[in-house]
Design a protein around this motif. Structure first.
Motif, PDB file in Angstrom:
ATOM      1  N   PRO A 139      -6.597  -5.273   4.906  1.00  0.00           N
ATOM      2  CA  PRO A 139      -6.757  -5.106   6.453  1.00  0.00           C
ATOM      3  C   PRO A 139      -7.588  -3.713   6.997  1.00  0.00           C
ATOM      4  CG  PRO A 139      -4.616  -5.396   5.999  1.00  0.00           C
ATOM      5  CD  PRO A 139      -5.382  -4.958   4.948  1.00  0.00           C
ATOM      6  N   ILE A 140      -7.991  -3.565   7.702  1.00  0.00           N
ATOM      7  CA  ILE A 140      -8.790  -2.359   7.972  1.00  0.00           C
ATOM      8  C   ILE A 140      -7.846  -1.616   8.997  1.00  0.00           C
ATOM      9  CG2 ILE A 140     -11.174  -2.785   7.859  1.00  0.00           C
ATOM     10  CD1 ILE A 140     -11.199  -3.402  10.710  1.00  0.00           C
ATOM     11  N   TYR A 141      -7.624  -0.307   8.418  1.00  0.00           N
ATOM     12  CA  TYR A 141      -6.476   0.421   9.160  1.00  0.00           C
ATOM     13  C   TYR A 141      -6.657   1.149  10.480  1.00  0.00           C
ATOM     14  CZ  TYR A 141      -5.108  -0.630   4.393  1.00  0.00           C
ATOM     15  OH  TYR A 141      -4.896  -1.279   3.208  1.00  0.00           O
ATOM     16  N   TYR A 142      -5.795   1.321  11.077  1.00  0.00           N
ATOM     17  CA  TYR A 142      -5.730   1.975  12.311  1.00  0.00           C
ATOM     18  C   TYR A 142      -5.850   3.439  12.294  1.00  0.00           C
ATOM     19  CZ  TYR A 142      -4.571  -2.072  15.417  1.00  0.00           C
ATOM     20  OH  TYR A 142      -4.502  -3.240  15.961  1.00  0.00           O
TER      21      TYR A 142
ATOM     22  N   GLY B 231      -0.946  -7.412   5.956  1.00  0.00           N
ATOM     23  CA  GLY B 231       0.538  -7.406   6.247  1.00  0.00           C
ATOM     24  C   GLY B 231       1.016  -8.623   6.948  1.00  0.00           C
TER      25      GLY B 231
ATOM     26  N   ASP C 216     -10.309   0.708  11.410  1.00  0.00           N
ATOM     27  CA  ASP C 216     -10.196  -0.060  12.640  1.00  0.00           C
ATOM     28  C   ASP C 216     -10.210   1.056  13.557  1.00  0.00           C
ATOM     29  OD1 ASP C 216      -9.846  -1.915  14.750  1.00  0.00           O
ATOM     30  OD2 ASP C 216      -8.107  -2.898  13.897  1.00  0.00           O
TER      31      ASP C 216
ATOM     32  N   GLY D  25       2.490   2.793   3.252  1.00  0.00           N
ATOM     33  CA  GLY D  25       2.705   1.368   3.528  1.00  0.00           C
ATOM     34  C   GLY D  25       1.214   0.953   3.451  1.00  0.00           C
TER      35      GLY D  25
ATOM     36  N   MET E  75       8.233   1.399   6.965  1.00  0.00           N
ATOM     37  CA  MET E  75       7.591   2.756   7.022  1.00  0.00           C
ATOM     38  C   MET E  75       6.604   2.584   8.082  1.00  0.00           C
ATOM     39  SD  MET E  75       6.226   4.348   3.646  1.00  0.00           S
ATOM     40  CE  MET E  75       7.751   4.381   2.565  1.00  0.00           C
TER      41      MET E  75
ATOM     42  N   TRP F  14      -9.183  -6.916  18.465  1.00  0.00           N
ATOM     43  CA  TRP F  14      -8.801  -7.702  17.526  1.00  0.00           C
ATOM     44  C   TRP F  14      -9.982  -8.519  16.997  1.00  0.00           C
ATOM     45  CZ3 TRP F  14      -5.930  -7.985  13.135  1.00  0.00           C
ATOM     46  CH2 TRP F  14      -4.714  -7.520  13.205  1.00  0.00           C
TER      47      TRP F  14
ATOM     48  N   LEU G  11       6.910  -2.371   3.277  1.00  0.00           N
ATOM     49  CA  LEU G  11       7.712  -1.192   2.354  1.00  0.00           C
ATOM     50  C   LEU G  11       8.674  -0.718   3.303  1.00  0.00           C
ATOM     51  CD1 LEU G  11       6.846  -0.449  -0.411  1.00  0.00           C
ATOM     52  CD2 LEU G  11       5.387   1.414   0.404  1.00  0.00           C
TER      53      LEU G  11
ATOM     54  N   GLU H 220       2.795  -9.127   9.427  1.00  0.00           N
ATOM     55  CA  GLU H 220       3.104  -9.038  10.763  1.00  0.00           C
ATOM     56  C   GLU H 220       1.558  -9.129  11.430  1.00  0.00           C
ATOM     57  OE1 GLU H 220       2.568  -6.499   9.135  1.00  0.00           O
ATOM     58  OE2 GLU H 220       1.673  -4.658  10.243  1.00  0.00           O
TER      59      GLU H 220
HETATM   60  N1  MSP Z   1      -6.053  -2.656  12.231  1.00  0.00           N
HETATM   61  C1  MSP Z   1      -5.013  -3.606  12.135  1.00  0.00           C
HETATM   62  C2  MSP Z   1      -5.525  -4.728  11.217  1.00  0.00           C
HETATM   63  C3  MSP Z   1      -6.849  -5.256  11.431  1.00  0.00           C
HETATM   64  S1  MSP Z   1      -7.427  -6.233   9.970  1.00  0.00           S
HETATM   65  C4  MSP Z   1      -8.696  -6.876  10.745  1.00  0.00           C
HETATM   66  C5  MSP Z   1      -3.670  -2.988  11.644  1.00  0.00           C
HETATM   67  N2  MSP Z   1      -3.651  -1.851  11.128  1.00  0.00           N
HETATM   68  S2  MSP Z   1      -2.568  -0.987  10.731  1.00  0.00           S
HETATM   69  O1  MSP Z   1      -3.082   0.085  10.164  1.00  0.00           O
HETATM   70  O2  MSP Z   1      -1.241  -0.973  11.773  1.00  0.00           O
HETATM   71  O3  MSP Z   1      -1.767  -2.010   9.330  1.00  0.00           O
HETATM   72  C6  MSP Z   1      -2.751  -2.189   8.381  1.00  0.00           C
HETATM   73  C7  MSP Z   1      -2.112  -2.667   7.253  1.00  0.00           C
HETATM   74  O4  MSP Z   1      -0.894  -1.923   6.687  1.00  0.00           O
HETATM   75  C8  MSP Z   1      -1.342  -3.905   7.688  1.00  0.00           C
HETATM   76  O5  MSP Z   1      -1.539  -5.065   6.548  1.00  0.00           O
HETATM   77  C9  MSP Z   1       0.126  -3.458   7.583  1.00  0.00           C
HETATM   78  O6  MSP Z   1       1.086  -4.334   7.193  1.00  0.00           O
HETATM   79  C10 MSP Z   1       0.156  -2.495   6.474  1.00  0.00           C
HETATM   80  N3  MSP Z   1       1.250  -1.730   6.494  1.00  0.00           N
HETATM   81  C11 MSP Z   1       1.377  -0.561   7.292  1.00  0.00           C
HETATM   82  N4  MSP Z   1       2.740   0.083   7.125  1.00  0.00           N
HETATM   83  C12 MSP Z   1       3.295  -0.874   6.180  1.00  0.00           C
HETATM   84  C13 MSP Z   1       4.518  -0.696   5.286  1.00  0.00           C
HETATM   85  N5  MSP Z   1       5.474   0.060   5.724  1.00  0.00           N
HETATM   86  N6  MSP Z   1       4.460  -1.685   4.372  1.00  0.00           N
HETATM   87  C14 MSP Z   1       3.512  -2.516   4.199  1.00  0.00           C
HETATM   88  N7  MSP Z   1       2.551  -2.676   4.748  1.00  0.00           N
HETATM   89  C15 MSP Z   1       2.669  -1.980   5.995  1.00  0.00           C
HETATM   90  O7  MSP Z   1      -2.726  -3.886  11.647  1.00  0.00           O
END
Ligand code: MSP
Length: 721
Positions: free
Chosen positions: A20-23, A269, A60, A31, A308, A233, A301, A271
């Motif tokens: 996934p791309i991370y916020y 993830g 993201d 995590g 987390m 999204w 996690l 969710e």
């Molecule tokens: N930006 C969206 C994803 C867009 S993909 C087109 C997003 N970002 S996030 O930063 O909130 O999460 C990114 C990923 O990190 C997700 O798959 C999320 O499940 C994972 N994790 C963030 N915290 C986590 C844990 N504590 N444990 C496992 N993975 C978790 O959602």
């Protein structure tokens, strides 16, 4: 369109996988590292199998959540995103993650691609304009069904009411097509729990989806109607194709898209499965683009029994573990300890237990014994054993079992089982060494016989190590590379490229191979390892939160009571070195420690002045009106309540020592006053970001503290001054 509703067979020569791309509203934590490490391990194995692999990750960066975080930090969203995206990338590099591309949604290549996708959907008649009035969760950037005040089912926060003229995507038109697609492609989404959840969501009926926003501007403008920005999204999901060149006129980019799309694997993830398994396939079907081949959801996690996450403040950073035990230890722990797809708890204790048990005393010790003895007894050159090694049927059988079982288990995402199986080979090799004791010559054994035994046993054990190391490479890339060198086999990367790590057969370590120098792999973690990691986290916590909020990082003031009037010692006779001159005035907000030389030698009059504060001191305290959204007890903490409060401009968690006096449910909705700029503190593993104000009755310290509040209605976030 026909192409979209059938799944293509998994490709053998290409593999495209994505995280996934991370916020960018929060710094990376374990995590985030978890998903990226899993992808990295898969990518390494695919490459070792000779498959042309492309591994994408990124950030993201648009949306209301980022815009608000940036505002709070006093930065523009772009400046804010630049900092955090840089941190994600730097962390992935530090951990040695082998991504091929890192996409940021603020890059022109992505913006161009999203606009093309939006225009395509509109041109094909799947997007129309209407008015949306409903609930929106800013934290998850998701629309939520229900009346005002509805709680977001994903994160538990209160949603906000939105009323806007938006563009809508005809999601409802895809209900049947999606269900047919899921039916025809049972492996499209896994694990089973995710599949069931998604199917039941679609079966319950799909409503059209609002895909633009007008109430804020941090996003990609809708082509031709720029006061709208594309729903975050739709913007984010498109990264999987824009990173391959979708929307580009450059033929080289177009070729890349043709080669790697559809993706073989989106790892996500759990969710965010609805976005990936419902919205994304529907957008692609509508645009006439093939669908990804598979989507796998990982569990969470947990730390201190909760996911987390930044908002709970219970994060652990990957840097800390890398610093104390190394990135390989973290990779091993995550893949061995947590059955993939399920939630798993992270604790420093469990990490160190696994590290010592499996890596330091297990694999590391085995390698060190064999490499050292090979040097000691054979000058570091693998001896000729003739057919003797063939006779070692038990260890050979264990190695062959590992060869046969590790790959399929790994490829089925059963990383934990794959590793467990491989470690039986490590244990067998260890037992084999101990049973044969090549370091000890019984008196009745002749020198020649003993040398023959040493040769046979060390060559056999080294061969078992070679096989274990080849298999473990995707999970322990740094350590496997070191072992490969020590076995005299050169660069493991080269072996991976030539498929030597996957084309495995017993007997590959040839006589005459010159071993490299022994080097420590996993030094045993001593008792202080846990303390060191915990201290690194504690030190980092306060400063990280401050920095993310754009505050200056100040060294923590020593925790000590301010010097009281009566306790001030009399000025002492000058020491050898004159004491620094007493300051003209001491700001009362800075606590003076008993050890501070100025305080110790300060004349009484100065200390008396410290009892007052100036207006400048007072304005440093940021008192704000907040509303309690969530109130709950904390397991095993009698005194503390966990509150989530809304400050109007931001929501945050604070912990308050009022559990003995208030039923949590009765607090929900109450407006209170909080100190909003108190340095974050961790209690019971949770972070408190502020303090609520309450009057305690002076004559009866045990009576219920009265929460500060107002008779009039006061807007959230209003400052008290
Ligand atoms: N930006 C969206 C994803 C867009 S993909 C087109 C997003 N970002 S996030 O930063 O909130 O999460 C990114 C990923 O990190 C997700 O798959 C999320 O499940 C994972 N994790 C963030 N915290 C986590 C844990 N504590 N444990 C496992 N993975 C978790 O959602």
């Amino acid at each position: 369109m026909a192409k979209t509703s059938t799944q293509t067979a998994p490709s053998t020569e290409h593999f495209y996988l994505t995280t996934p791309i991370y916020y960018v509203n929060a710094r990376p934590h374990l995590g985030h590292a978890y998903s990226t490490i899993v992808c990295d391990a898969i990518a390494r194995r695919k490459r070792a199998l000779g498959i042309d692999t492309r591994f994408l990750t990124g950030t993201d960066e648009h949306g209301q959540k980022i815009e608000r975080s940036a505002r709070l930090a006093g930065k523009t969203p772009q400046e804010f995103a630049d900092v955090i995206a840089g941190e994600f990338r730097a962390l992935w590099d530090r951990l040695g993650l082998s991504y091929d591309d890192f996409i940021r949604t603020t890059e022109p290549r992505h913006i161009r691609g999203v606009q093309k996708l939006f225009a395509t959907l509109r041109d094909k008649g799947y997007i129309y304009k209407s008015t949306y009035t409903g609930q929106y969760c800013v934290s998850d950037e998701a629309y939520v069904d229900g009346p005002p005040g509805t709680i977001c089912p994903t994160c538990g926060r209160v949603t906000e009411t939105v009323s806007e003229e938006n563009y809508f995507f005809k999601l409802s038109a895809f209900e049947r097509k999606l269900l047919q697609f899921y039916e025809a492609n049972p492996n499209f989404m896994q694990p089973e729990s995710t599949r069931r959840e998604v199917i039941s969501f679609v079966r319950s009926g799909l409503k059209d989806l609002s895909v633009s926003r007008t109430s804020f501007s941090w996003g990609i403008p809708v082509p031709g109607d720029e006061k709208h920005v594309v729903y975050v999204w739709l913007d984010a999901l498109a990264n999987y194709i824009t990173a391959l060149g979708y929307g580009s006129d450059d033929p080289a980019e177009q070729k890349k898209f043709e080669k790697f799309w559809p993706a073989d694997l989106h790892l996500i993830g759990k969710e965010i499965s609805r976005f990936h398994c419902v919205y994304w396939p529907a957008f692609l079907m509508a645009a006439g683009i093939p669908l990804p081949k598979s989507i796998r959801a990982n569990g969470w996690l947990l730390f201190d029994d909760a996911k987390m996450s930044k908002s709970l403040g219970n994060i652990v950073r990957a840097e800390t573990i890398d610093e104390v035990l190394g990135a390989d230890a973290l990779r091993y722990f995550l893949l061995r300890e947590i059955p993939f797809g399920q939630d798993g708890s992270f604790t420093f204790d469990a990490l160190v237990r696994r590290y010592n048990g499996d890596l330091a005393n297990g694999y590391g010790n085995l390698v060190s014994r064999v490499v050292n003895m090979m040097h000691k007894f054979f000058g570091g050159v693998v001896p000729e054993t003739g057919a003797a090694i063939e006779a070692e049927t038990a260890l050979r059988a264990a190695a062959e079992r590992a060869i046969n079982e590790f790959g399929p288990a790994f490829d089925e995402f059963n990383f934990s089982e794959a590793l467990k199986g491989l470690w039986t080979l490590v244990a067998e090799a260890d037992g084999y060494l101990t049973a044969n004791a090549p370091w000890k010559k019984p008196t009745e054994r002749s020198d020649a016989d003993h040398t023959a035994l040493q040769a046979r046993v060390l060559a056999t054990a080294a061969e078992a190590i070679r096989i274990a190391t080849a298999l473990i490479y995707p999970i322990l890339p740094v350590s496997a590379a070191k072992v490969w060198q020590q076995l005299g086999l050169g660069e493991i990367q080269d072996a991976a490229k030539q498929a030597f790590l996957t084309n495995l057969q017993w007997g590959g370590l040839k006589a005459g191979t010159k071993f490299g120098e022994p080097a420590p792999l996993f030094p045993r973690a001593e008792k202080d390892a846990i303390d060191r990691m915990q201290n690194l986290e504690n030190e980092n916590n306060a400063s990280a939160v401050d920095a993310a909020a754009g505050n200056k990082i100040v060294a923590p003031t020593p925790a000590a009571e301010p010097v009281k009037f009566a306790e001030v010692p009399k000025p002492e006779a000058p020491a050898e070195k004159p004491a620094p001159a007493a300051p003209a005035a001491v700001p009362a907000a800075v606590p003076q420690t008993a050890a501070a030389p100025e305080a110790q030698s300060a004349p009484q009059q100065l200390v008396e002045e410290k009892q007052f504060i100036t207006i400048d001191d007072f304005v440093k305290v940021d008192l704000r009106v907040a509303q309690i959204l969530v109130a709950e007890r904390i397991p095993k903490a009698d005194k503390l309540l966990r509150l989530e409060v809304d400050l109007g401009y931001e929501k945050r968690q604070i912990l308050a020592g009022i559990a003995a006096y208030y039923e949590p449910e009765k607090l929900i909705g109450r407006k209170i006053v909080i100190v909003a700029n108190l340095a974050p503190r961790k209690m019971r593993g949770l972070e408190s970001n502020g303090m609520l104000l309450a009057a305690s009755l002076p004559d009866n310290p045990d009576s219920t503290p009265v929460l500060a509040g107002f008779l009039e209605d006061v807007p959230l976030g209003a400052r008290l001054k």
